[in-house]
Design an enzyme around this catalytic site. Sequence first.
Site, PDB file in Angstrom:
ATOM      1  N   PRO A   1       0.802  -1.259   0.011  1.00 30.25           N
ATOM      2  CG  PRO A   1      -0.866  -1.589   1.581  1.00 30.25           C
ATOM      3  CD  PRO A   1       0.329  -2.117   1.069  1.00 30.25           C
ATOM      4  CB  CYS A   2       1.381   3.602  -2.435  1.00 26.72           C
ATOM      5  SG  CYS A   2      -0.249   4.206  -3.038  1.00 26.72           S
ATOM      6  CD  GLN A   3      -3.165   3.896   0.910  1.00 24.19           C
ATOM      7  OE1 GLN A   3      -2.034   3.140   0.883  1.00 24.19           O
ATOM      8  NE2 GLN A   3      -4.304   3.450   0.659  1.00 24.19           N
TER       9      GLN A   3
ATOM     10  CG  PHE B   1       5.703   4.323   0.333  1.00 23.06           C
ATOM     11  CD1 PHE B   1       6.361   4.214   1.595  1.00 23.06           C
ATOM     12  CD2 PHE B   1       5.673   3.045  -0.408  1.00 23.06           C
ATOM     13  CE1 PHE B   1       6.803   3.076   1.987  1.00 23.06           C
ATOM     14  CE2 PHE B   1       5.968   1.861   0.141  1.00 23.06           C
ATOM     15  CZ  PHE B   1       6.445   1.703   1.617  1.00 23.06           C
TER      16      PHE B   1
END
Length: 435
Positions: A129-131, A133
Amino acid sequence: MFVNTDNPNSVFNFIDLFSGAGGLSEGFMQAGFNPIAHVEMNENASKTLETRSVFHALKKDGNLDSYYLYEKGEISREELFRKVPKEVYMTVINKEMSQYTLPSIFKRVDSILKADGVDHVDVIIGGPPCQAFSLVGRAQTTHMKTPMEDDPRNYLFKMYVRFLKKYQPKMFVFENVQGIKTAKDGRLFPEIQQSLRKAGYEIDCHVQNAQDFGVLQNRKRMIIVGWRKDTHYHYPNFGVTETNAIVSDLLDDLAPVQRGSYNNTYSLDYEHCSDYLKWSGIRSPEDIVTHHETRNNTARDVEIYRRTIEAWNRLDERGQPSHQRLHYNELPDDLKTHRNQTSFVDRFKVVEGDMPYCHTVLAHLSKDGHYFIHPDINQCRSITVREAARLQSFPDSYFFEGNRTSQFVQIGNAVPPLMAKGIAEKIRAQLEGRE
């Protein structure tokens, strides 16, 4: 075992980690890869993956009638799933990945491999999950209960590495946002790269833009490709796909829809829809429209939307659109509701219908539609779930489970399938020895 090609001997198997709604997986399946397993913690996204697995199985059998009945709401999900063996949708593992759950996930994947008679995995795809980053996420870290520095999502890449060590695929694709390069003051990305190399892989990483793969969207993502050290593979040269299309080619065949209502129909038949929709595979002759429902906006928002569209369409001295963004501080006081008039002044933005690509589709679309206003001033509304899915290059046959908020999140977080297909085709060419 669901085989995605007529020649089983040429099938390459993959595992999809942190699958989301399956944009990356969809591209690989369109390129002829066979999914062994999808691992995803979100329940609605997992249900979307299951439904899509049923679609592919029915399509392979040449019998999508039941699927279209489900899309129309004429049969239940349970009735649809009875049309295929349970092994089709059991490839979806709805679990959060952690050191505690990984053994049971491995056991499930191993059982699928054994049942399918498969003794190896060719490719692992996915990205944590990229949140944590993302640049937006870091800007908001002071408002979070768990600061980014301590966010456990920053270390989910270690679960990805565990999969590489166990299954030793020939290649992998690790996708994430650009912000991964600067997360934790730039210390996290080298740690990720080192861990991937220690797992036995050579790697290379480059930022790729979805628009270079034929997606009508400016969407930049970090794509890491790895290949096992005992192979001679390499980072693909993806090139640039030219389409000569504009964003309105994605939208104009969908029926107009009033605010707060739905209109699940096409305004143009397949023969008269845009060449881009046909070329991209977003629309096929048999498709029906789903998820073409919009929010019910307030009178204030409607007036702001109208002004935003007018600003975008305003002509310059040459009689050409000036393409000016409406800044929030330019609005009359009676239309303003936010005290902050120095940052996020472009919080209202029109989807660029007359341009070759639109701005990046975000999961924030689930909160409000101010950043994604339909370019047609006669409709004067935010985009629908189906329109957002098209901007992400999802086929019209893709059905998203869950409520509208969840659907927007699934779409905004996804890898555009058309981009994923372009990546997958280059990976496949290497595995087949053609590059």
